[in-house]
Design an enzyme around this catalytic site. Structure first.
Site, PDB file in Angstrom:
ATOM      1  N   GLU A 186       0.837  -1.201   0.000  1.00 55.13           N
ATOM      2  CA  GLU A 186       0.000   0.000   0.000  1.00 55.13           C
ATOM      3  C   GLU A 186       0.874   1.253   0.000  1.00 55.13           C
ATOM      4  O   GLU A 186       1.665   1.479   0.903  1.00 55.13           O
ATOM      5  CB  GLU A 186      -0.874  -0.008   1.251  1.00 55.13           C
ATOM      6  CG  GLU A 186      -1.642   1.264   1.463  1.00 55.13           C
ATOM      7  CD  GLU A 186      -2.410   1.232   2.794  1.00 55.13           C
ATOM      8  OE1 GLU A 186      -2.380   0.191   3.476  1.00 55.13           O
ATOM      9  OE2 GLU A 186      -3.028   2.253   3.125  1.00 55.13           O
ATOM     10  N   ASP A 243      -1.392  -1.326   5.614  1.00 55.53           N
ATOM     11  CA  ASP A 243      -1.330  -0.768   6.967  1.00 55.53           C
ATOM     12  C   ASP A 243      -2.402  -1.386   7.851  1.00 55.53           C
ATOM     13  O   ASP A 243      -3.436  -1.830   7.370  1.00 55.53           O
ATOM     14  CB  ASP A 243      -1.566   0.754   6.922  1.00 55.53           C
ATOM     15  CG  ASP A 243      -0.366   1.482   6.333  1.00 55.53           C
ATOM     16  OD1 ASP A 243       0.725   0.875   6.284  1.00 55.53           O
ATOM     17  OD2 ASP A 243      -0.524   2.646   5.923  1.00 55.53           O
ATOM     18  N   ASP A 265      -4.635  -0.105   9.536  1.00 58.43           N
ATOM     19  CA  ASP A 265      -5.685   0.864   9.852  1.00 58.43           C
ATOM     20  C   ASP A 265      -6.873   0.658   8.911  1.00 58.43           C
ATOM     21  O   ASP A 265      -6.902  -0.292   8.134  1.00 58.43           O
ATOM     22  CB  ASP A 265      -5.142   2.300   9.762  1.00 58.43           C
ATOM     23  CG  ASP A 265      -4.609   2.619   8.372  1.00 58.43           C
ATOM     24  OD1 ASP A 265      -4.857   1.825   7.434  1.00 58.43           O
ATOM     25  OD2 ASP A 265      -3.942   3.651   8.217  1.00 58.43           O
ATOM     26  N   ASP A 311      -7.961   2.351   6.295  1.00 57.05           N
ATOM     27  CA  ASP A 311      -7.637   2.440   4.873  1.00 57.05           C
ATOM     28  C   ASP A 311      -6.969   1.161   4.385  1.00 57.05           C
ATOM     29  O   ASP A 311      -7.260   0.656   3.310  1.00 57.05           O
ATOM     30  CB  ASP A 311      -6.692   3.616   4.611  1.00 57.05           C
ATOM     31  CG  ASP A 311      -7.467   4.922   4.491  1.00 57.05           C
ATOM     32  OD1 ASP A 311      -8.708   4.854   4.417  1.00 57.05           O
ATOM     33  OD2 ASP A 311      -6.823   5.985   4.467  1.00 57.05           O
TER      34      ASP A 311
END
Ligand code: 0RA
Length: 680
Positions: A433, A506, A508, A510
């Site tokens: 990413e 990641d 998180d 997103d």
């Protein structure tokens, strides 16, 4: 329903259980988590047999706190009378003899279902359990018998009077046999829900009675009950819940001389087909003759209707089998006397007579339905025509891309940092990413066998896009070219360039979104990658823990707790706040000279140098750290993506990615509390 009287003689005696413990994989497929859960399904299948024979209404599966499982039903109860040739009770014969069962006897009212994957029974579960207990309620009494590793350790004892009838089996899977003995609600629910759909009217309950539940099960209530009056119609309704539907669920059934045929189906405005077939309640993942018959009848019926009413003109070509299945959700379930399961995973129905049986029923009933519901019928045909047009457009688009040489891997995308090795079996492709993490990964990797493809931001949502649009998206095109196997009907799996494709995003929201997007793409267009076990999700550490010069990484909260304990830090002192990813653990160390004057301020506790960093993104790691924690094959942890939960994934994908907004909101609302590492 008149029930023929079962006696002990009807239970056939075959062989003992030693081979089961010697080669468990032969009987339950594997000794991993899948095999472990298979034990439960073996026992439940027997109860479902009872239900299909009309004698059982409810089955309850309980995960007990001691690690055992109890399966209780309200069937007739396994017979306990003396078996004439075996000279022991029928109960003992059923539970200690391979392939013993009562359903081969004189009972013609039900088809034999039990056996799941390998056609074995409760005796196999017994053999693979360190202990098992059977409790029978029958003929006004209750009885019990206990076993250890498949061998009886008591006789069948009468334990009292009972007004009930039914079978209660409690077993503890043997840790000597299984890699893991921890059950997952998730795995149980998927399958038990499916069984409930297939056995209209049955009630299957699951109770999680474990004091300490695995983390991933905490999101589930402890008690579930599945009961579907609608049977497989309700199943289709469930699968289409978050899709835009065309018409109603069409349902029909017919008992033929070759077996019983039941179909439920509904079209949606999506581009995917979801046709699932079963034979005797067993999912036929590889299809077979029943499915072939269904597909043939569907194509024939819809074309015939479209011609009859002039929707297809004389000059028009017929709709193809693919056209009439685009956006279709269907369940094809047959029951037959002697099912033959073939194919690599025994997931293909080999009984040729079922092709004609299903084909005839579907031709008849579907054309009748279309005649009686002309407006729905026209909507269905319109959808199929749209699919045909899109197919031609997509082919033209793809052909032009191919003609330009853009998909054949000859010109690899510029963003790809390829590896030097050319042996796919050794090569890995990391989908990373963002460009910054991509940069770290490029520097940190072993360039001999690890390739890096950075993907920018949100890649196109393939759930809503057709192939022509997808191929116009640069991120997706780069990924397809890097994989090297093409796409659609020019896909050639032997050309895959990497046997490990690793999604690295990641920790998180997103990151989770991008991961879901990539998973959607893979699930829709490269399912063979998942089937072969080539798709992985990287597991970067959650924490970096530092005490003076010593650095440790923790991948879970539990691991962090272990290190903290080792370092003498109490858990409460290190609670991570969502908005605070750096913290110090304070361990008060009082100065040696404690006896200072009372007038003095109490000494501030001296902090030991323990630093805890919670990683929010891959970008917080330097190349060396990324290699050490996440990419080095010697120590990294990766999750392999399996097709096991393809159905659930499909539902999640369509819920999260599909066109309908209401179900998505509902999904996010109900799951918001369980999203981990929520990055606020
Ligand atoms: C053999 C014969 C009969 C029932 C069963 C087995 C039976 C097995 C299991 C396993 C779990 N639940 C079950 N319920 C029944 C027929 C008994 C009769 O005719 O009364």
């Amino acid at each position: 329903m008149a029930s023929p009287k079962y006696t002990a003689q009807q239970i056939q005696v075959l062989e003992g259980l030693e081979p089961v413990r010697k080669r468990p994989g032969m009987y339950i497929g594997s000794t991993d988590a899948r095999g472990l859960h298979h034990l439960v399904f073996e026992v439940v299948d027997n109860s479902i047999d009872e239900a299909m024979a009309g004698h059982c209404a409810a089955v309850t599966v309980t995960l007990e706190d001691d690690g055992s499982v109890t399966v209780a039903d309200d069937g007739r109860g396994i017979p306990v009378d003396m078996h004439p040739t075996a000279k022991k009770s029928a109960l003992e014969v059923v539970l200690t003899t391979l392939h013993a069962g009562g359903k081969f006897g004189g009972d013609d009212s039900g088809y034999k279902v039990s056996g799941g994957l390998h056609g074995v029974g409760a005796s196999v579960v017994n053999a693979l359990s360190s202990r098992m207990r059977a409790e029978i309620h029958r003929d006004g009494n209750s009885y019990e018998q206990e076993y250890k590793r498949g061998k009886p350790v008591t006789v069948v004892r009468k334990t009292g009077k009972s007004g009930k009838h039914g079978t209660i089996i409690n077993f503890l899977p043997d840790p000597e046999i299984f890699d893991t003995v921890i059950f997952s609600m998730d795995m149980l629910m998927t399958r038990l829900r499916q069984q409930a759909y297939l056995t209209r009217g049955i009630t299957i309950s699951i109770v999680d009675g474990r004091e300490k539940r695995p983390e991933e099960d905490l999101q589930y209530p402890r008690c579930y009950r599945f009961h579907f009056e609608g049977g497989i119609s309700a199943y289709v309704q469930h699968l289409n819940e978050s899709k835009e539907r065309i018409g109603n669920v069409i349902w029909f059934e017919k008992d033929t001389s070759d077996g019983f045929v039941e179909v439920s189906m509904q079209y949606t405005q999506t581009f995917q087909e979801h046709v699932v077939s079963f034979a005797n309640n067993i999912h036929t993942a590889e299809g077979g003759h029943h499915l072939t018959g269904f597909k043939a009848a569907l194509t024939r019926t819809i074309n015939a209707y479209a011609r009859k009413y002039g929707i297809l003109k004389e000059k028009d070509e017929n709709l193809t089998a693919d056209d009439v299945r685009e956006g279709l959700t269907a369940i094809v379930a047959v029951r037959l006397k002697e099912p033959q399961f073939e194919g690599q995973t025994k997931g293909k129905l080999g009984n040729a007579e079922m092709k004609t049986a299903v084909e005839t029923v579907v031709n008849d009933k579907l054309s009748q339905y279309m005649e009686e519901n002309p407006s729905e019928a026209r909507d269905i045909v319109a959808k199929c025509l749209l699919a045909a047009r899109a197919r031609l457009a997509a082919r033209a688009a793809r052909d032009s891309v191919i003609r330009k040489g853009a998909l054949d891997g000859m010109t690899l995308p510029g963003k790809l940092a390829d590896c030097s090795n050319r042996d796919p079996a050794r090569c890995e492709l990391y989908l990373v990413e963002g460009d910054s993490a991509g940069g770290s990964a490029k520097q940190g990797r072993n360039r001999e066998f690890q390739a890096i493809l950075p993907l920018k931001g949100k890649i196109l949502n393939v759930e809503q896009a057709r192939m022509d649009k997808m191929l116009a998206n640069n991120e997706i095109k780069a990924l397809i070219i890097a994989l090297g196997m093409g796409i659609g009907d020019v896909k050639d799996c032997t050309k895959l360039r990497y046997h490990r494709v690793v999604i690295m995003t990641d920790a998180d929201v997103d990151g989770a979104h991008i991961r879901t997007l990539i998973l959607t793409l893979m699930y829709r267009y490269f399912p063979e990658l998942i089937e072969k076990g080539f798709l992985y999700i990287a597991q970067p550490p959650l924490y970096k823990l530092q005490k003076d010069r010593e650095v440790r990484y923790a991948y879970t909260d539990a691991e962090k707790a272990v290190v903290m304990k080792e370092w003498g830090v109490k858990e409460e002192e290190t609670q991570v706040q969502a908005d605070d990813n750096q913290m110090e653990a304070g361990v008060a160390i009082l100065p040696a000279d404690d006896a200072l004057g009372a007038e003095k301020q109490p000494p501030a506790p001296k902090k030991r140098k323990i630093n805890i960093q919670r990683y929010k993104g891959l970008g917080e790691m330097n190349p060396q750290q990324l290699w050490e924690t996440t990419m080095n094959p010697a120590i990294r942890i990766m999750l392999r993506v399996t097709m096991d939960d393809a159905e659930r994934a499909d539902l999640t994908f369509t819920t999260l990615m599909g066109g309908e907004v209401a179900p998505r909101r509902k999904f996010i609302q109900t799951h918001a509390k369980t999203v981990k590492n929520l990055d606020i």
